[in-house]
Design a protein around this motif. Structure first.
Motif: not given
Lengths: 137, 137
Positions: A42-43, A19-23, A91-92
């Motif tokens: 980190g990302w 579940k990715r963020d808008p980026d 998402d993590a």
């Protein structure tokens, strides 16, 4: 600059769970595998996760530089992967590693060292425990 | 729905150090204080952080529900604050807690339980260590 996850070789089985963020990113918590110390956050986009899962070394997407960043390539402070887990809602990530040297760019072992915010401590007081301790009152 | 951090009572000293995402949030890694287990990742705006720092209980901003969420108010699975630290660049928090019961809404202790992604393990091989072991070769 955002990454180009659509071109990643990440397996479909894993990709559909993200579940990715808008980026196009998920956050990755990095933990020293034996001590349990949380070293940094980190990302990762799909490709950074693919590289992390398949190479034995942790790779992030650098939001500030807009490029992939294999931890330790310039500093020598590499992170060797032990396990990677995705959380319940996708998402993590929890990346357990062998950290060589300092995880933080400041030279500190952890990015959270020496940044305590002075929180008020909370204490659990069990009403059940109280009633068990004083059954006749 | 995004939170309204501008109305928060969070101290200016802490607020100026936060690097928020476009929705005004920073991620919060929650760790069991004694075992080191990483339990979950949540999100905080200024007000959620203010409540967490001052009340002894962890409060998040729920991105899905668009409201504040004090962990445990409906489940009983509260998180009692031990320490809160901000990372070096201000976009992640490490919240060490006493977790009552399960941290995950699925009933698992940690949101990362049973979600291993089968990463290839990495191994550090020190060239220096090799040369030290075979000084005469």
């Amino acid at each position: 600059m955002t990454p180009t996850s659509s071109q990643s070789a990440l397996s479909t089985e894993v990709a559909v769970r993200l579940k990715r963020d808008p980026d196009g990113l998920v956050c990755a918590v990095v933990q020293q595998h034996d001590s349990g110390e949380v070293l940094m956050v980190g990302w990762m986009d799909d490709e950074a996760l693919h590289r992390t899962l398949t190479s034995g070394r942790v790779t992030f997407w650098s939001r500030s530089r807009g490029e992939y960043w294999r931890k330790g390539d310039t500093s020598g402070h590499a992170q060797y992967v032990k396990t990677v887990a995705l959380d319940c809602d996708g998402d993590a990530l929890l990346v357990r590693v062998e950290q060589i040297g300092a995880a933080c760019h400041t030279g500190a072992r952890s990015c959270f060292d020496d940044h305590d915010l002075g929180a008020v401590e909370g204490h659990f007081v069990s009403e059940l425990a109280h009633s068990e301790l004083t059954p006749d009152e």
